[in-house]
Design a protein around this motif. Structure first.
Motif, PDB file in Angstrom:
ATOM      1  N   ILE A  84       6.455 -28.014  13.560  1.00 23.26           N
ATOM      2  CA  ILE A  84       5.899 -27.999  12.213  1.00 23.26           C
ATOM      3  C   ILE A  84       6.493 -29.170  11.452  1.00 23.26           C
ATOM      4  O   ILE A  84       7.708 -29.335  11.397  1.00 23.26           O
ATOM      5  CB  ILE A  84       6.219 -26.675  11.491  1.00 23.26           C
ATOM      6  N   VAL A  85       5.620 -29.984  10.866  1.00 21.32           N
ATOM      7  CA  VAL A  85       6.045 -31.142  10.080  1.00 21.32           C
ATOM      8  C   VAL A  85       5.532 -30.919   8.666  1.00 21.32           C
ATOM      9  O   VAL A  85       4.330 -30.718   8.455  1.00 21.32           O
ATOM     10  CB  VAL A  85       5.475 -32.454  10.655  1.00 21.32           C
ATOM     11  N   CYS A  86       6.450 -30.904   7.703  1.00 21.89           N
ATOM     12  CA  CYS A  86       6.043 -30.621   6.327  1.00 21.89           C
ATOM     13  C   CYS A  86       6.680 -31.579   5.348  1.00 21.89           C
ATOM     14  O   CYS A  86       7.659 -32.242   5.661  1.00 21.89           O
ATOM     15  CB  CYS A  86       6.380 -29.205   5.905  1.00 21.89           C
ATOM     16  N   HIS A  87       6.113 -31.564   4.153  1.00 22.71           N
ATOM     17  CA  HIS A  87       6.633 -32.408   3.085  1.00 22.71           C
ATOM     18  C   HIS A  87       6.578 -31.640   1.771  1.00 22.71           C
ATOM     19  O   HIS A  87       5.582 -30.979   1.471  1.00 22.71           O
ATOM     20  CB  HIS A  87       5.791 -33.680   2.960  1.00 22.71           C
ATOM     21  N   SER A  88       7.650 -31.708   1.006  1.00 22.49           N
ATOM     22  CA  SER A  88       7.709 -31.180  -0.343  1.00 22.49           C
ATOM     23  C   SER A  88       7.329 -29.693  -0.378  1.00 22.49           C
ATOM     24  O   SER A  88       7.971 -28.876   0.263  1.00 22.49           O
ATOM     25  CB  SER A  88       6.806 -32.029  -1.245  1.00 22.49           C
ATOM     26  N   PHE A  89       6.285 -29.346  -1.118  1.00 22.91           N
ATOM     27  CA  PHE A  89       5.869 -27.957  -1.244  1.00 22.91           C
ATOM     28  C   PHE A  89       5.526 -27.359   0.120  1.00 22.91           C
ATOM     29  O   PHE A  89       5.711 -26.161   0.349  1.00 22.91           O
ATOM     30  CB  PHE A  89       4.663 -27.853  -2.195  1.00 22.91           C
ATOM     31  N   GLY A  90       5.069 -28.190   1.044  1.00 22.85           N
ATOM     32  CA  GLY A  90       4.793 -27.716   2.399  1.00 22.85           C
ATOM     33  C   GLY A  90       6.044 -27.185   3.084  1.00 22.85           C
ATOM     34  O   GLY A  90       5.988 -26.250   3.878  1.00 22.85           O
ATOM     35  N   THR A  91       7.195 -27.767   2.766  1.00 18.38           N
ATOM     36  CA  THR A  91       8.461 -27.287   3.315  1.00 18.38           C
ATOM     37  C   THR A  91       8.779 -25.903   2.768  1.00 18.38           C
ATOM     38  O   THR A  91       9.232 -25.027   3.499  1.00 18.38           O
ATOM     39  CB  THR A  91       9.594 -28.277   2.981  1.00 18.38           C
ATOM     40  N   TYR A  92       8.517 -25.704   1.486  1.00 21.26           N
ATOM     41  CA  TYR A  92       8.698 -24.381   0.870  1.00 21.26           C
ATOM     42  C   TYR A  92       7.797 -23.358   1.572  1.00 21.26           C
ATOM     43  O   TYR A  92       8.245 -22.275   1.956  1.00 21.26           O
ATOM     44  CB  TYR A  92       8.358 -24.456  -0.622  1.00 21.26           C
ATOM     45  N   VAL A  93       6.526 -23.702   1.735  1.00 23.25           N
ATOM     46  CA  VAL A  93       5.554 -22.793   2.345  1.00 23.25           C
ATOM     47  C   VAL A  93       5.964 -22.442   3.776  1.00 23.25           C
ATOM     48  O   VAL A  93       6.060 -21.262   4.135  1.00 23.25           O
ATOM     49  CB  VAL A  93       4.135 -23.411   2.327  1.00 23.25           C
ATOM     50  N   ALA A  94       6.233 -23.453   4.586  1.00 18.56           N
ATOM     51  CA  ALA A  94       6.589 -23.206   5.989  1.00 18.56           C
ATOM     52  C   ALA A  94       7.916 -22.462   6.101  1.00 18.56           C
ATOM     53  O   ALA A  94       8.046 -21.518   6.887  1.00 18.56           O
ATOM     54  CB  ALA A  94       6.651 -24.521   6.754  1.00 18.56           C
ATOM     55  N   GLY A  95       8.905 -22.858   5.314  1.00 19.35           N
ATOM     56  CA  GLY A  95      10.213 -22.221   5.385  1.00 19.35           C
ATOM     57  C   GLY A  95      10.170 -20.749   5.032  1.00 19.35           C
ATOM     58  O   GLY A  95      10.731 -19.907   5.739  1.00 19.35           O
ATOM     59  N   HIS A  96       9.480 -20.423   3.953  1.00 19.29           N
ATOM     60  CA  HIS A  96       9.390 -19.016   3.557  1.00 19.29           C
ATOM     61  C   HIS A  96       8.531 -18.213   4.534  1.00 19.29           C
ATOM     62  O   HIS A  96       8.818 -17.039   4.789  1.00 19.29           O
ATOM     63  CB  HIS A  96       8.876 -18.889   2.130  1.00 19.29           C
ATOM     64  N   ALA A  97       7.494 -18.829   5.074  1.00 18.18           N
ATOM     65  CA  ALA A  97       6.660 -18.124   6.061  1.00 18.18           C
ATOM     66  C   ALA A  97       7.485 -17.790   7.302  1.00 18.18           C
ATOM     67  O   ALA A  97       7.419 -16.666   7.813  1.00 18.18           O
ATOM     68  CB  ALA A  97       5.454 -18.976   6.438  1.00 18.18           C
TER      69      ALA A  97
END
Length: 127
Positions: A84-97
């Motif tokens: 999983i590669v994320c940035h900014s708010f995407g990191t929040y979304v992936a991390g909490h999921a």
């Protein structure tokens, strides 16, 4: 080892707010050129304004959608490796999921964080 659908590696990207995640398209192109068997999927939620980002129910909703997508992908591709590669708010979304999903619903994901900075910019960006 590929699963029944022939997929052995899935890279899932999640962009940040105030963007459509054009970087994810560039990353998908680079990965496709280096390994045609890698499947790159872009989790998107459209362009998110800053006020919407600050409203907690919006974030929770996106976490729930991403968690559901991960669960579906894990069932469809039980033997695939997931990144999983994320940035900014995407990191929040992936991390909490990842933190809130039952382990049985998740694909195997290596826990690793890498930051891409100026030293990699010429490879990832035309700027």
């Amino acid at each position: 080892m590929p699963d029944a659908g022939g997929v052995s590696h899935i890279v899932l990207t999640v962009h940040g707010i105030r963007t459509f995640g054009d970087w994810a398209d560039r990353l998908a192109r680079i990965l496709r050129e280096s390994d045609p068997d890698t499947v790159t999927l872009k989790h998107g939620y459209g362009w998110v304004s800053m006020p919407a980002f600050l409203i907690p129910p919006f974030g929770w909703y996106e976490v729930r959608l991403f968690r559901k997508e991960l669960k579906t992908l894990a069932r469809r591709h039980p033997n695939a490796r997931f990144d999983i590669v994320c940035h900014s708010f995407g990191t929040y979304v992936a991390g909490h999921a990842l933190r809130t999903a039952p382990k049985a619903d998740l694909p195997p994901i290596r826990s690793e964080e890498r930051r891409v900075g100026k030293e990699c910019r010429s490879r990832w960006s035309p700027y």
